[in-house]
Structure formats: C-alpha cells, structure tokens
Design an enzyme around this catalytic site. Structure first.
Site, short mmCIF file in Angstrom:
data_model
loop_
_atom_site.label_atom_id
_atom_site.label_comp_id
_atom_site.label_asym_id
_atom_site.label_seq_id
_atom_site.Cartn_x
_atom_site.Cartn_y
_atom_site.Cartn_z
N ASP A 268 0.82 -1.21 0.00
CA ASP A 268 0.00 0.00 0.00
C ASP A 268 0.85 1.26 0.00
OD1 ASP A 268 -2.55 -0.84 -0.27
OD2 ASP A 268 -3.19 -0.42 1.78
N ASP A 327 3.23 -9.27 9.32
CA ASP A 327 3.53 -7.87 9.08
C ASP A 327 4.93 -7.74 8.50
OD1 ASP A 327 1.08 -7.08 9.88
OD2 ASP A 327 1.69 -6.32 11.84
N ASP A 329 7.66 -6.39 9.35
CA ASP A 329 8.87 -6.53 10.17
C ASP A 329 8.99 -7.90 10.80
OD1 ASP A 329 6.58 -5.66 11.70
OD2 ASP A 329 7.91 -5.60 13.43
N ASP A 421 -7.85 -6.83 13.47
CA ASP A 421 -7.52 -8.17 13.95
C ASP A 421 -8.41 -8.58 15.12
OD1 ASP A 421 -6.48 -6.21 15.56
OD2 ASP A 421 -4.40 -6.87 15.43
#
Length: 691
Positions: A268, A327, A329, A421
């Site tokens: 994104d 994610d 990281d 989530d």
C-alpha cells in the site's frame, strides 16, 4: 693411724655421679621443650617508622577513595548537565516539533495545573502563618484568615466527601483488576505445573533447510503432496522501506512444497521509490522459483483491513484452505508452517492458530526493555491462559494462521475500526470458532525504539477496542454463544482490560493522588499508592525474569503511559476524530542487513540460477545499498516535546511540594519520582535519541 684408701669404692662413686649427671641433662632438655620463655619487650626503634608508614598508606587509600567518589560525582554531574542542556535545547528550539495542543484532555490538564499552582501558593502562605497548626476561625477579623477559614469549611464539607467517594470507587476497580491479574498468573502457573500444551494429531518432518527438502527428498515430497494443504501467505505493508526485504525473504524460504503455497506481497506504499524496491525484491524471488505475487492498490481505503480484504477477493484464493499473515517486520522461521498447520488436522472447529512474538531489539534501549516486559506478560500469561481455558483471545494481527472458511463465515475483514484483527477474532468467536495459542513457536519482529512511534501504536491499540465495543455490544447479546462466553467478552475482555484499566490508572495516580495532597480530608492509602502496584509489577515481570532490575522504571513508566491510553480510550468510546487515525509504526530494520545475507545464502540453491538471473538480483544487496543512500536524503527525524506529559509532570511535582508540608513520606517520594518520569518522557529523553 689413717685408714687405707678404698679404690673400688671410689670408682663405683664416680660412675654413679656420671650417670646422675647424664640423667639431669636429659631432663633439662625435655623441660625446655615443654616450657615457654617470656621476655619483656625491648624498645624497638623501627616501630615508629612502621607506624608512620601505615599512616601514610592510610592517607593514600583515603585520597584514592576520595578521588573515586569525586570522579563518580563528576560523571553524575556531567550526565545531569548534558540532560539539562538537551532538555533546554528541545524546549527553546523553534524547530523542535511538539504534539497537538488542541486536544480536550490537554486543555483540561492545563486548567488543572493552574488550579494546583494557585492552591500551592495559598497553602504556602497558610503554612508560614501557622494556620496549618492552629486554623483560624470563621469569625476572624483579618481578610486572609477569613478566606482561609472559609476555604477549610468548603474543603471539609463539600469537596473532600465526593473526592473520597470517587477515590473509593477507583480503589475498588483497582482491586478487581488486580484480582484478575492474580488469577491469570495462577492459571499460567497451573499450565506450567501440569505441562498443558495443545497437541497436534500429526507432525511434519522438519529438515535443516528448505533447499535440502526440495532437492534431496523431492520424490517423497511429490508423492505426499496431498499431506500438505494449500496455504496462502500474505505480507501487508505500507512504505516499509527499512524492513520489507527481510520479511519477504523469511516467508519465501518456508519449508513447504512450493506447489502448495503462494506468497502475496500486499503493498500500500504511496512512495514510488519504495514501490520499485519492493517490486525488485519480488522479481528476484520469482526468478528463484518461489510462487510470489506483488499487489498494489491504487485507492488506499480501509488501511490494513482494506488491503487484506482486497487480497482475499482474488479468484485464486478459493483454491487455498489456510492463510498465514505476517507484518512487514516479522521474520518467521523456515518451519513455521510445519509447526502450526498440523493443529488444524482433525479440529474442524479450529479457526486460528496464533504464535508468540520474539523481539530482535528488546535490549536496544530502556523503552524496548519496558515494552518487552509488557508483551512478555501478554503472550506468556494472557494469551496462553485464555487459549487453554476458553479457546478465545484477541488475534494479534500477525504471526498467525487462519482457516479461510472461518474468515468467510464471520464476514471477512471489515474496515470499521483500527483494530481489524480484534474485530475479526470477536466475530469468529461469536460464530463458534475456536482458537489455539502456541507459546513455543516464536516469530521474530521489531519493537518501536522511539517514544513517538510507541505512543502512536498504543493510541491505536487502545482506541480501537472501544470503537469495536460500541459496534459489537448488541451483536454479542444477540449471539448464540453461551452466557459465560458473553459475560467473558463484555466484562473481562472489553470492560475490565480495555476500559477500566486505563481509566483507573490515569484518574487514581495522575488526578486523585495530587488532589488528596490539597484536600487532605480525602485520603489515598499508602498500600494503594505503593504496595499493591509493587506486587502487580512483580507479577507482570515474572515472564521476563531478566528484567527484574527495571521493575521500578517499569512501574513509573506504566503510570506515565496511562495518559496516552486514557486519551485513546475516551477517543474511541466517544468517537473523537483521533480514534480513526492510523499511522504505520515506524521500524528501523535493526537486523535487516545480517538477516538478508543469511537468507540469501540459505536460499541460493532453491532453483539453479543462470547468469542472467544472477545479474538481475545480485544477492539483493544492491537494493540494500540503494536503501542506505535514500535514507540519508529522506525526511529528517527529530525528537519531540509531549505537552500532556510535561503538564502532568508539573502537576505531580507541585503536589509533591505540597506533600512536604504534611510530612507524607511515601506519597511525597511517589509523586516526586513519578513527576520526574513524566518530565523525562515529556522531553522525549526515553527511547531513541536523534542527534
């Protein structure tokens, strides 16, 4: 007539005398061995020299000790001066950014500070006039005495009783939350003692590396492909310049048949340069035979939820049974899928398998150490206990595997909150799906190292649950789950742990405690201020025993963060504008370069590469070098000033000065150190320091 001399007798006598003499000598020698001679001490001229030498050595030792103490004091003073210079530079510099001063909470706290300062001046005048020891009467003739007497009357009859009632309510909430914390810890002890763990029906054979499993056991893999379900792996990201390559590499080397997996990189980013870097990384892994796709949305709506929802709408998704989310990281280990997917086998009502986070930079600075304490308790105690006893917990948004059927039945990803989530987890739980938490499967990730990034993350994590609670309250009441599960969701999951905790933390220690210094008729017991919070801090730090030296900073910092959490909770509950603010948590990519090289070496044998392919990727370090050059020309980062924390720091320090007049020991020390902690945090002296 003389007698003649007897020679025989004379010889006998001489022999006897010689024998007696020998016996006497031997007895003397033996007596010398059994006796100790005691001599009177004689004057020694060297004693004075020894004494003078000992005195000189003692003076040298004392001088050395004084030098060490002076050096230590000089070091402390130098550090304090550096701290003052840094604080002064950030306060006086016009370039120092500061947080918004337009919030309602900030204006309320500023008014509170003005009132507290006026009260302190008033109490100082009364103290020096002796009115604390002999209060003046209402009938006094002097104006000052009359004003103070009326103030005492109003304070005792009208201000102290409601404050004491409010204090008692907060104490009750504090004790309820403390009991909940103790019950969770006892549940964790029971799990450890009984060695309770989720059990999988089957296990996959793990190999040393994914390359060896594909090459050496290629035939066996092809024959048994049906044992490996189709898995979709998603990596949502947005302008993740520093960490995109390590997450992509970690996911691409999963020890899983390439025919049974697909990696989606959901980008994104609105930075064109970052987009090109991510595309180059995806192309590199495509050339190595990894099934990986790059997706970019032109219209970025719904943030992460919108990104995941768009990816799940693809036609090919119906061919997959599970989806793993990471994610940008996060770096899952190569056996991640082999350790999580088997738990779905034979558990048709299992919707989610969540794994634990571990942190590559937990020892980077004080801020990351304190975060590690909090998150260790969250995963070790909260997630594990809820997973074992009620098969429900909040999905952490990453490092988990979902059954796609469960996502579809509960409505998929929705864009209505900033905690998508938790939203999907609550809806799946209301549909009857169960969750499993694996505490021994860990996924590497990175903690925010600056206070600004951490504060924005916590604001989103505490405003989102209140948004969700407003939206799903009636859905919980109308659901078909048992009354026990409804009560757990409403009272424990939302009210106690998401609303009451930040509410009493802020009001009790930042508002009520300073007020009780100026309204001494309303009292806050010492066990509420010191003892119970200390015990709770010890319980929180048990899952991270190496962090015990930081127990006092942890207690003070948690009270400091209550301002951010309370503000976020109020914003989410009453739909203020900041509650829908989504800012990507800034990452620094601490392990990027080393992990990239390790991933490159491990993944090189996946597919035999030609010279053309090799020149196209060149081990990925070209992109990393390009990243370093662009980071230098990027936007300059600065440390900020945080107004709410600074104002509350002055409120607490003012209250500590007032507590000196009443000689309240524990309250004074708590207010003093808590005020200093707020001051340090408000000046952004905790966490990453940007020179």
């Amino acid at each position: 007539m003389s007698r003649a001399q007897n020679h025989e007798f004379q010889e006998w006598w001489n022999k006897q005398r010689q024998t007696n003499h020998d016996l006497l000598l031997s007895s003397d020698e033996s007596s010398q061995l059994l006796t100790v001679d005691i001599h009177s001490p004689r004057p020694d001229r060297t004693v004075g020299k020894d004494r003078s030498r000992s005195a000189r050595q003692l003076s040298w030792v004392c001088r050395l000790k004084f030098q060490q103490i002076a050096a230590s004091l000089a070091s402390v003073a130098n550090s304090f001066l550096v701290l003052l210079r840094t604080a002064n530079r950030r306060v006086t510099s016009p370039d120092s950014p500061a947080d918004s001063a337009s919030s309602r909470l900030y204006r309320a706290i500023k008014v509170f500070l003005i009132v507290v300062l006026l009260l302190l001046c008033f109490e100082l005048v009364a103290y020096f006039k002796g009115w604390h020891f002999s209060p003046p009467s209402v009938r006094s003739g002097e104006l000052a005495e009359l004003v103070y007497a009326n103030w005492l009357h109003v304070r005792v009859n009208y201000l102290a009783p409601p404050l004491q009632s409010f204090t008692n309510v907060c104490i009750v909430l504090f004790l309820i939350q403390s009991v909940d914390r103790v019950v969770l810890v006892l549940g964790c002890f029971w799990i450890k003692f009984r060695r309770v763990k989720p059990k999988a029906v089957m296990e996959y054979k793990t190999t040393s590396s994914p390359s060896s499993s594909n090459v050496e056991e290629g035939n066996a893999e092809k024959v048994n492909l049906e044992d490996y379900p189709m898995v979709l792996l998603q990596i949502p990201m947005c302008n993740e310049r520093e960490v995109y390559h390590q997450s992509i590499a970690a996911v691409c080397i999963q020890d899983w048949p390439k025919e049974r997996m697909l990696v989606q990189v959901l980008d994104d980013s609105d930075d064109r340069e970052v987009q090109q870097l991510i595309k180059a990384e995806v192309n590199k892994w495509q050339q190595r035979g990894v099934p990986i796709l790059y997706r970019h949305r032109l219209i970025r709506t719904g943030y992460k939820a919108g990104n995941l929802k768009s990816a799940m709408s693809c036609d090919y998704v119906k061919n997959y049974e599970f989806v793993a989310i990471f994610d940008s990281d996060f770096q899952p280990e190569p056996e991640f899928l082999k350790k999580t997917v088997p738990y779905f086998k034979g558990n048709d009502d299992l919707g989610l398998v969540q794994t634990r986070w571990s942190f590559v930079n937990k020892d980077e600075n004080l801020l990351t150490r304190l975060q590690n304490i909090n998150l260790s308790f969250h995963f070790e105690v909260e997630q594990q206990v809820n997973g074992v006893f009620i098969n429900f917990f909040g999905f952490n948004g990453t490092a988990g595997v979902w059954r796609i059927k469960a996502l579809e039945e509960c409505g998929g990803w929705l864009e209505r909150t900033t905690v998508e989530d938790m939203d999907v987890a609550v809806r799946a739980h209301l549909c009857g799906w169960k969750f499993i938490y694996l505490n021994d499967v860990k996924c590497l990730c990175e903690l925010p190292e600056s206070y600004g990034a951490y504060k924005k993350q916590q604001h989103r994590w505490h405003s989102g649950p209140m948004q969700l609670f407003r939206m799903c309250f009636f859905d919980i009441l109308r659901s078909k789950v048992s009354v026990t599960k409804k009560a757990n969701l409403i009272f424990l999951f939302f009210l106690l742990r998401k609303l009451i905790l930040p509410f009493y933390s802020f009001t009790l220690f930042c508002i009520i405690l300073p007020l009780t210094m100026f309204l001494p008729e309303a009292q806050l017991p010492a066990w509420v201020v010191c003892y119970v919070p200390g015990i709770m801090s010890v319980l929180n730090i048990l899952p991270a025993p190496r962090s015990f030296p930081f127990i006092v900073p942890y207690l003070l910092f948690e009270n400091t963060m209550s301002v951010t959490k309370f503000n976020a909770m109020i914003s989410g509950l009453f739909q203020f504008g900041s509650s829908y603010e989504w800012i990507v948590t800034k990452k620094l990519g601490r392990s990027s370069e080393t992990d990239l090289i390790a991933f490159e070496r491990e993944s090189e044998p996946l597919v035999p590469t030609t010279g053309l392919h090799r020149s196209a990727s060149e081990s990925g370090l070209e992109e990393l070098n390009k990243l370093k050059t662009t980071k230098k020309t990027g936007k300059k980062r600065r440390n900020r000033l945080y107004r709410k924390e600074l104002v509350i720091a002055f409120v607490l320090l003012t209250a500590s000065a007032r507590s000196l007049l009443s000689a309240q020991g524990i309250h004074f020390y708590f207010l003093l150190f808590q005020g200093i902690t707020f001051l340090v945090v408000g000046l952004d002296l905790i966490g990453e320091q940007v020179s």
